[in-house]
Design a protein around this motif. Sequence first.
Motif: not given
Lengths: 83, 394
Positions: A4-8, A65-67, A73-80
């Motif tokens: 699941d991906v949620t964006i505010y 697990s939730r991050e 932050d493109m690199p962080k999103l890509a890895s998550a």
Amino acid sequence: MAKDVTIYTSNTCAYCHAAKEYFKQKDVTYTEINLDEQPEARQQLVELSGQMAVPVILITQEDGSREMTVGFDMPKLASALGV
Amino acid sequence: MAQKNLIIYGAHWCPDSQRVKHWLGEHDVNYVWKNVDDSQAIVDEMLSKTDNTNLIPTLDIDGTILVNPSDDELAAALHEPEEAEINYHDVITIGAGPTALATAIYTTREDIDTVLLEKGVVGGLAATTDLIENYPGFDEGVEGLHLAQNLQKQAERFGALIELAEVSSIKDEGQYKKIITSNGTYGARAVLIATGSDYKRLNVPGETEFYGRGVHFCATCDGAFYRDKRLVVVGGGNSAAQEGMFLTKFASHIDMLVRGDHLKASEVLIKKIESSDKITVHFNTTTDEILGEEGKFVTGVRATDKQSGESRVIATDGVFVFVGLNPNTAFLADSGVKLDEHGFVETDRTLQTNISGIFCAGDVRAGATQQIASAVGEGATAALMIREYLEEIG
Ligand SMILES: Cc1cc2nc3c(=O)[nH]c(=O)nc-3n(C[C@H](O)[C@H](O)[C@H](O)COP(=O)(O)OP(=O)(O)OC[C@H]3O[C@@H](n4cnc5c(N)ncnc54)[C@H](O)[C@@H]3O)c2cc1C
């Protein structure tokens, strides 16, 4: 792939648009909570994330697990997201 | 692949010459280009190698002559079965702010294949600015995000491709430039550096700890969290003034902390700040520390009056920092591209850097005036210079 991906987001926030554009390019489905349209979610976001900023992106993995990322932050999103 | 000595005899107008060059670019092969239109001597040199076969492209690979080889023949001749391919294009821009989007509008309209690589927001800093009042053609001003989206649509309408990737380095390979990104390796015949700049940090205690929890760098993103709350704005330049005014939409009161003894902003903005009953400006004041309870939100700022030496705590719910910009040039460290002492890219009058085929325009260029109107102007100029360059190298 994340479960699941949620964006505010808010209407005026360019980084929110950038994050959504990134999801589109990577074929990631997401739930959007727009704080201009749902002002009551503002407090919910602060309580949930301890953040007073948008975009905040919550990525829940298959194992529960939730991050959380603040900002785009493109690199962080890509890895998550594993993309 | 071991590099061989490779000469191509060909011409601009010849599709197979272009195909062969494209293939070599994609496969990271260096070559010497000899344009048969340039002189009879070149034609004679070619004919002496081909037994007077008058066909282009002709390739001389370490003495082995190939006349108009297919892609497979090329691969075989160069002993390169399968190597990681690189994305090869005519022009690659690094960044997709107003500068690069303007360049792309011009190049793609001329059918020059152009890709923009962007690590953040398409539209750059302009997209994050709430209202732009001095961009010509909009009598009532224009929202930054709106302008950015229109620029993007206009560029894409003519065929510009925007790919989301962060560039970590570029390398001059002679005929083409190699661009290493988070999304793989790209190659281009010409490169435009249009990476603009990013907000400077204050580098004071509390700034990193409270980022997103009271410390902010983007008013259009986070201002709305501070409805009826107190804010501090740090900085005294145009951005601080512009964003400070924007934040009066939400905040009950704003303390503006300015290190110098005056605002370095346009007259119009200074007048607006002075007449706002929500803003108090504190001149000659340094911002020393951002305070708050660990793990919670900002509660105040420690500031010092430079003249009296008196230090005090200003209570606040949030701090917006606008203390200037740093050019985004860290990725150029090993590129050989010449920077000035502040880290901006130096160019000549044609907007070319010290490396042929690498151009630079917009905020990141030494001497730029850091306005959107001039950024798009430089972007257009760069496009025309790049077109000339591409014609020259054939
Ligand atoms: C708060 C504020 C208010 C402003 N108000 C005005 C105004 O009212 N009027 C006006 O004319 N100007 C204004 N400006 C200035 C204006 O925003 C800039 O002049 C303009 O955006 C410059 O465009 P650019 O394309 O050169 O750079 P930018 O807009 O900075 O774009 C550069 C792009 O490159 C990307 N990038 C950087 N490094 C990399 C990398 N390694 N890989 C991939 N991509 C990368 C960045 O993410 C960015 O999107 C304002 C600026 C700020 C900060």
